[in-house]
Every structure is written in C-alpha cells, then in structure tokens.
Design an enzyme around this catalytic site. Structure first.
Site: not given
Ligand code: NDP
Length: 450
Positions: A381, A129, A168-169
């Site tokens: 992926s 990561k 990505g993440d």
């Molecule tokens: P994005 O950046 O696309 O979206 C993140 C979302 O979560 C946004 O709506 C954001 O709101 C909100 N968010 C982020 N930080 C906070 C916080 N501290 N408090 C409240 N809301 C928050 O990320 P992803 O959708 O890719 O990832 C979301 C989760 O899923 C993460 O935990 C990631 O590790 C996990 N994940 C993602 C994968 C992927 O393929 N993308 C795969 C497996 C797990 P705002 O825009 O206001 O910041």
C-alpha cells in the site's frame, strides 16, 4: 504485578483504567509493553520523555453514525470508526474492517499494532485503522454501495492523501474500495491517492491484491533459512481462512515448493491430501462469495469438517493462521506442537492467543508475529502511495521484487533487535522493539505537543 518494571506497570494500569471492557486492545498493549522491559534498561530517556505513556493513547478516535437504506426500503444504522493512532513517521495508514464483531476495542487493537508494523516496513507511514459493525455477508451490491457511500460521507472530513490513507481489511476488498473512492472523489472533487487497494484502472498497484499472502511466505522462507537452515520445499502447510490473505499465501506456498493441505472459513475447514486446488477456492471465494465446503463439489476426494478451530488438529510442518484475531488458542498450539509443527507465521492480525505464543516459544517452534509477517500488505500500500504521488505505475515484477526485499528486511530487523536486546530468536520482542524505536525517536524529535 504483571510487569517487572514499575514504570511499565504504571502505564499499563492507566491503559486498563481508561479502556475498560476492551480486551483485544488491552491484550495488544500488554504484549507490546512486555517487549519493552529490556529496552528501558538501556534507554532510560524513553521514560523521561513519556514516550510510552503517549504511544499507548491514540492521537484521535472518531466514531460516527452510518445510516443507509436496504433493498426493502428499511432504514439501517451502523456505527463507523476511525482511529488515528500515531502520525510520528508519516500520515496515518491502515485498513477498514467491515464485520459484525467490530467495536472500539477491535479497532484500537488493530490501530495500535499498525503503528509498529508500518514502522517495520521502513516506509514513512503512521498507524491508523477503521471500520464498522456492518456485515457485508448476504448484502446485495446496491446495499454495500449505499453503506460505503454513507460511511465515506462522514469519513472524508478526516482523511486525505497526506493525512490518513485507509485501505482494505476483513470484508473490504476491491468492490468496497471502489465505492468508497468514488464517494470521496465526488465529495471533494479531487482525484488523489486517498485510499489504497484501488482497482488497476484508477490508481491501484499491481501485486497489492497478492501482497499480504506473498509477503507472509517471503518472511517465512527467510525465517526458515536464517534460523533453521531450512526451506519451504516439500513442507506440508495448513492455512486458516480463505479470504484475501489466505488465498495468496496458498498460491505462494505452492510456488515455493510446499503443499497446502487445509483451508477454512468461519463455517469449517477442508482437507485435501493431494494439495489444495487453489483455482477451485478462488472460483468459490473470489468468483461468487461462496462457502469453503463447496470445494467438495469439484474435488469429491477432499473432506469437509464443520467448525473452523479443528483445522489446527491437521498434521503439518508449517501453520499460517490467516483468518482473524485469537483463532489459535493454547489447546490448538498443543495439537500443532504434538504433530511436529516447526514454524508458525501469522497472516492475520493477532490470531494466536498469548498462551499459544508462549507454548510455541517454549517448544522451540519458529514464530513470526503478525506485525512483521503480514506487513507485506501495508508495505505494498505504501508502494501504491508512491506510485500515485509519481503518477506512474511499476510492473508486477518490480512491485513483487520490492515486496520481497522489504519482507527480508523486516525479518532481519526483528531478528537483529531480538539479539541486541538479549533474547535471540524471539521475533515477538524483536518486531515490537524494532518498530517502536523508530517511532519513539521521531516522537522525541517532534516535541511533546501531541
Ligand atoms: P477477508 O475478508 O478476505 O477473509 C477473511 C477470512 O477469515 C475468511 O475466510 C473468513 O471466513 C475468515 N474469518 C473472518 N472472521 C472470522 C471469524 N470470526 N472466525 C473464523 N473465520 C473468520 O479478510 P483478509 O484475508 O483481508 O484478512 C484476514 C486477516 O488478515 C485479518 O486479521 C486482517 O486484519 C489481516 N490482514 C489483512 C491484510 C490485507 O491486506 N488484506 C493485511 C494485513 C493483515 P468467512 O468468509 O466465513 O467470514
């Protein structure tokens, strides 16, 4: 004493001593080690070969300076990270997160979880990561590009298609992957599958964008079917977040007959009794990186509430936390249980606090832990890596079918392990143990030199 088993207690004491001030990492290690208690009784050689002592220590942890110049000509400095946690079953694999909350603890917790998650997919991927405390919010495309180029100028030495393949993440989507890939190619003069989540014109896989959200629903569907004889049809769903995972979870939930009534971002949450109009959310979030409250401009009958935690007070049958770690605490779990929730599946990584998980399990709520339920992203992926190696592309339907089968397989793998090790239906334990045993076996056969 936190553990019944004194060997596990010793391992955890060492982890605590070595990683002081890293609460997220310690939380993730503790949860996994707790699952190993019943395994150690049946597999004493795991102690003799020091597998658990080794698995909690990253193989490599890299931090580096990332300096770049903003649009006003000012020099900015961020810190970059990559943890290469475990390569026993394949090249390190795991996303890059760009968010101000990123630090060593967050990166190590995510890398550690990734080891077991990647193993559960059945594909040959180790765990890693990375990321930075850079905040892409409010930055111009040019600033994001210069940051990504500087970040890759160091990272490229440590990665490669057979060594470590980032993705990505949070904060890293198609735009950032494009800039990172372009810089890697320039620095190495090679066009390889060194990153996943690439654009479709240069080696990306169809269905990768949708994969984590779709996979979460395939997992939830199987969990409901096998453990409750139920389905998603007619269920009310609440999804936190409105990023990549949340958006495609919402799409698939609706396709499978459920109604999603609430979504959020870090500012607050929207509630739409009629069911969220996903086209509006996509236009706001994917189209122009706006705020979720702008939903009301298009759907004035919906409501918006400041503060993202309130979303767990919305009555639902199924809750899918898809934003970030520790976003669903004990109090939120109490509200969901009081409102009759029947299933919780984690789209984000470690979104439920340990207290919340305990409450769900005690109340008999079906609980799908992140490393199983959100593994669809990394699994796809892995499929992108396969397509890159073959220099070939599968259709959307082909990738989606493989994703579906992988998610069903992950559920059964975790469910069967929970039965085998004496706590049927505890998918937290089942997922940890099933993911762990494959890695442990590979480590045992490869000797103790690393
Ligand atoms: P994005 O950046 O696309 O979206 C993140 C979302 O979560 C946004 O709506 C954001 O709101 C909100 N968010 C982020 N930080 C906070 C916080 N501290 N408090 C409240 N809301 C928050 O990320 P992803 O959708 O890719 O990832 C979301 C989760 O899923 C993460 O935990 C990631 O590790 C996990 N994940 C993602 C994968 C992927 O393929 N993308 C795969 C497996 C797990 P705002 O825009 O206001 O910041």
């Amino acid at each position: 004493m936190e553990f019944k088993n004194s060997y596990l207690q010793g391992v955890y004491d060492t982890v605590q001593r070595r990683n002081q001030g890293e609460p997220e990492f310690l939380q993730a290690v503790k949860e996994v080690l707790e699952s190993f208690e019943p395994v150690l009784e049946k597999r004493p050689e795991l102690e003799e070969t020091g597998i658990i002592d080794r698995i909690v220590e990253p193989e490599r942890f890299i931090t580096f300076r990332v300096s770049w110049v903003d649009d006003a000509g000012k020099v900015r400095v961020n810190r970059g990270y990559r943890v290469q946690f475990n390569s026993a079953i394949g090249p390190y694999k795991g996303g890059l997160r760009l968010h101000p909350s990123v630090n060593a603890s967050v990166i190590k917790f995510l890398g550690f979880e990734q080891v077991f998650k990647n193993s559960l997919t059945g594909l040959p991927m180790g765990g890693g990561k990375g990321g930075s405390d850079f905040d892409p919010k409010g930055k111009s495309d040019g600033e994001v590009m210069r940051f990504c180029q500087s970040f890759m100028t160091e990272l490229y030495r440590h990665i490669g298609p057979d060594t470590d393949v980032p993705a990505g993440d949070i904060g890293v989507g198609a735009r950032e992957i494009g800039y990172l890939f372009g810089q890697y190619k320039r620095l190495t003069n090679s066009f390889t599958g060194v990153l996943t989540g690439k654009g479709l014109t240069y080696g990306g896989s169809l269905a990768r964008t949708e994969a984590t959200g779709f996979g979460l629903l395939y997992f939830t569907q199987e969990m409901l079917k096998e453990m409750k004889g139920d389905s998603l049809t007619g269920k009310t769903v609440v999804i936190s977040g409105s990023g990549n995972v949340a958006i495609y979870a919402c799409q698939k939930a609706a396709e499978l007959g459920a109604k999603v009534v609430a979504m959020s971002d870090s500012g607050g949450y929207i509630y739409d009794e009629k069911g969220i109009d996903l086209a509006v959310v996509k236009e706001i979030k994917e189209g122009r990186r706006g705020r979720i409250k702008e939903y009301l401009e298009k759907v004035p009958t919906a409501s918006y509430t400041e503060g993202c935690k309130g979303i767990w007070g919305v009555k639902c049958d199924i809750a899918l936390p898809c934003a970030t770690q520790n976003e669903l605490d004990g109090e939120a779990a109490d509200k969901l249980i009081a409102n009759g929730v029947i299933a919780v599946a984690e789209g984000a990584n470690m979104p439920s606090t340990p207290e919340a998980v305990q409450k769900f399990q005690k109340a008999g709520v079906l609980f799908g832990p992140a490393k199983a339920a959100n593994a669809g992203g990394v699994a796809t992926s892995g499929l992108e890596m396969s397509q890159n190696s073959m220099r070939y592309s599968w259709t959307f339907q082909e990738v989606d079918r493989k994703l579906h089968d992988i998610m069903v397989g992950i559920f059964h793998n975790a469910y069967n392990a929970s039965k085998k090790f004496g706590d049927a239906g505890n998918l937290v334990m089942g997922a940890n143990v099933a993911g762990f045993l494959k890695v442990a076996d590979a480590m045992k056969w490869q000797g103790i030199a690393y």
